[in-house]
Each structure stands twice: as C-alpha cells, then as structure tokens.
Enzyme design. Structure first.
Site, short mmCIF file in Angstrom:
data_model
loop_
_atom_site.label_atom_id
_atom_site.label_comp_id
_atom_site.label_asym_id
_atom_site.label_seq_id
_atom_site.Cartn_x
_atom_site.Cartn_y
_atom_site.Cartn_z
N TYR A 121 4.12 -7.67 15.84
CA TYR A 121 4.32 -6.45 15.04
C TYR A 121 4.98 -5.37 15.89
O TYR A 121 5.99 -4.79 15.50
CB TYR A 121 2.96 -5.98 14.52
N LYS A 142 8.82 -3.97 15.35
CA LYS A 142 9.12 -2.58 14.99
C LYS A 142 9.97 -1.89 16.06
O LYS A 142 10.81 -1.06 15.75
CB LYS A 142 7.82 -1.81 14.75
N PHE A 180 0.84 -1.20 0.00
CA PHE A 180 0.00 0.00 0.00
C PHE A 180 0.88 1.26 0.00
O PHE A 180 0.87 2.05 -0.96
CB PHE A 180 -0.93 -0.07 1.21
#
Ligand code: UDP
Length: 319
Positions: free
Chosen positions: A152, A156, A18
């Site tokens: 996630y 990160k 995206f």
C-alpha cells in the site's frame, strides 16, 4: 480557477467505496455530473443507494487497473480506487500495487487526454512509521520498502511520483491529498480498521481487540470533515500535496474506552499481537491545509463517533 460548478463532469474511481460514495454524493449535490467506476472488490453498491437513481450519476463496474476510458468532456478525474484497510490490502497485495500503478496510470491518461484536473487520494501511510512528529508534507517518510505494508505504502508513493511526473512532463493540472485515518458511515463492518472493529465488537458484545499495548496513536477524522477538505483541495490552485485529516491524537486504549462509553457496552478490552510494521504514532501537521485551503476539521472524535455508532447499529445484529 474553480471547477466545482454546476454542469461540470467528473470521473470518480472507487465510487462505491467508503470515501468514494461520500464524494459522489457531495459532487452531485454541487450539480456535478458524475461517472463512477468501481470493481466492487471492497466497495458496495449499497453505499450508493441514495444516488443510484440520480440522472446525473452513472456507475460502471470495472477494474480501473485494466485500463479505462470515458467518452465526452471531463473536467476532473478523481482517483480514489484502492483497498485502504490494512486487512484488505494485506489480503490483496498484488491488486493493491496494481491499482496504485496501472490504475493511477489509466486515470492520469484520461485526465491528460481531456485536459482535465487530476486528483489523487494519497495517504498518511506514505510517511510510514514516522520519525518526525507531527508529519508535515515536507517529511519524506520512513517506509519499509519490502515489508508487508509496502504494497500500500509504496503503491501510493509511486502513484504520487507518477502524478508529479505527469505534471512536470505534460503540464497536467494535479491535486494530491494525503488522507489520514477517516471514519464514519459506509465503512464496512468487516474491513478490519480500528474504529469499525471496536464499534462492531462493542455493539455485538464481543471483546474489543486492542493490538499490542494500545499506546500507539492515530488521528481520526470524521468523514464529512474529510470530504470538505478534499473538495477544498480539488477546487483550489494548490499543486503540492496537502495533508487532510484531524490533528487530534489518541491512543487505541483511549479510543476503546470512548467506544465502550458511547455504546454503553459491557464488552471487555483484550490485547492481541501488534501487526508487523504498525506505525507507532501518526498525526497530521495541518498548517498547509489551514493556510492554503482555509480548511480545518470541525468534528471532535466524540461527536463523530455518535453518528458512526448509529450507522453500525443500523446494520449490526445486537448481542
Ligand atoms: N488496531 C487495534 N485493534 C483493531 C484494529 C486495529 O488495536 O481491532 C490498531 C492497529 O494496530 C493500528 C491502529 O489500530 O495501530 C489503526 O489501525 P487501522 O487498521 O484502523 O489503520 P492504520 O492506521 O493502521 O492503517
């Protein structure tokens, strides 16, 4: 020193995703030569349809977590590759941890080897379920380290730690963007995020699925604003992390009602279970972006939803 100049050469991981696909298009517009990498696990070649025949662009289908290199001069390495929707990263937990760790390491090593600038797409998820609101970059966060979302969030957080370790140990030139919820064309209709879910549901006459009581909040940034902010950071001399997003804050019921209004849909709103560890609130403190980058978002949620709905209408069968 500006690096966003015609003739620069940059590597973008997650190029078919995206944000990656929008980033590639904008870099090419600026005259940059781009090598994109993507394993197409959540990205789609369709997102790159407008640039595939551009001689300044090359797409390599590869998993960056396996390690990679690119021949020749490289001015910047932009590491955007990662599942980013909760549905995607919960379905591929180990791969998500790998791309945040091994993928980031490979991208850092390429940047180091070519004396290139390294740009990390980090996330508001590093703040977890925040106890400080809105969230400035100085907030250390409230993350459940063993919860389902940790694959996630911690990936990160580790990616940020690894990035700043390379800056300290090797003098690597780094930029870190903490990206808040972003929406717009090129989101997958089935990626499970709230904006895509609500629009696809409204357009196809299905119930809009509000999780929990719908009073949890997010701050939604239109993709063109987001890319403007990321490019401003890439081209700046700000080495500290910078929140890039929109600081308008909405709860999910309000978003659902706005989507119903803008689509003219007669779908109903139904409630489903709240996912585990779903952050209750989220909103960026944009002081650093405003003062140090001279950037701020311009597109309101209503104005950004209109082209986003048009995009989904073009790819979604109607009811
Ligand atoms: N959400 C929702 N309905 C959906 C999908 C998501 O109410 O069909 C909620 C979700 O529980 C969260 C918010 O919308 O509170 C944003 O979810 P999303 O997956 O878009 O991103 P997140 O910010 O959680 O990563």
């Amino acid at each position: 020193m500006t690096i966003l100049t015609s003739g620069a050469r940059m590597v973008v991981t997650g190029a078919a995703g995206f944000l990656g696909s929008h980033m590639v298009a904008r870099l090419l517009d600026a005259g940059v030569e781009v090598v994109g990498l993507d394993d197409l696990s959540s990205g789609r070649v369709d997102n790159l349809a407008a640039v595939m025949s551009n001689p300044s662009f090359e797409l390599r289908v590869a998993d960056v977590s396996d390690g990679f290199t690119v021949d020749g001069a490289v001015d910047a390495v932009l590491h955007l590759a990662s599942p980013a929707s909760p549905v995607d990263y919960l379905a591929r937990p180990i791969e998500t941890l790998r791309v945040g760790s091994e993928g980031t390491r490979a991208a850092l090593e390429l940047a180091l080897d070519r004396s290139a600038r390294f740009f990390l797409s980090s996330t508001s998820e590093i703040y977890g379920d925040p106890l400080v609101h809105p969230q400035p970059e100085t907030y250390w966060g409230n993350v459940n380290p063993i919860g389902v979302r940790s694959v996630y969030d911690e990936a990160k957080r580790y990616a940020e730690a690894l990035t700043y370790a390379h800056a300290r140990a090797h003098g690597l030139d780094v930029r870190v963007a903490r990206i808040f919820n972003t929406y717009g064309p090129h989101m997958r209709p089935d990626d499970g995020r709230v904006v895509s879910n609500f629009i696809v549901q409204a357009l196809s006459g299905h119930d809009l699925t509000v999780y929990g009581d719908g009073r949890q909040t997010r701050s939604f940034c239109y993709v063109d604003d987001e890319i403007d902010g990321l490019l401003a950071l890439l081209d700046s001399d700000v080495e500290d992390p910078v929140n890039i997003g929109n600081d308008g804050e909405f709860d999910m019921l309000t978003l659902a009602e706005l989507v119903l209004e803008l689509t003219g849909s007669s779908s109903r709103i139904v409630h489903e279970d709240l996912p585990l560890d779903d952050p209750r609130v989220r909103r960026p403190d944009l002081t650093r972006a405003r003062t140090e980058l001279g950037w701020e978002p311009r597109v309101s949620l209503r104005d950004g939803l209109i082209p986003t709905i048009a995009y989904f209408a073009s790819i979604t069968p109607s009811a």
